[in-house]
Write an enzyme that holds these catalytic residues in place. Sequence first.
Site: not given
Length: 111
Positions: A4-6
């Site tokens: 999960i990065e954005d």
Amino acid sequence: VLDIEDMSNVQNKASLRKGLKNWIAIIEDHYGVKPIIYSGEAFYRDILKPDSYFEEYPRVWIANYNRVNAPRISWDFWQYSDRFPVDGIKTLVDGNVFQGSQHDFEALLIP
């Protein structure tokens, strides 16, 4: 591993965190272990960590390529580069380090 990065354009932070906790519960119920969360350091610190659930999460893999000695938050794995040369591989790969012993690493594996 949950990557999960954005932030989503269609939900707020609280909704995102609720969905992530739900996904983690489903995975944990099925496999019997908490999945590792992979995220950039700033995203984890600013978006996830304000929720106490993620503040104390036991398995975190942090990406930070900014020439630091180590991420400034608690981590188990650190991805310090996406341009690491390895003999026998023609392209550059991700460089990672595990903070623990061989025994600690093996304990993460599902038999």
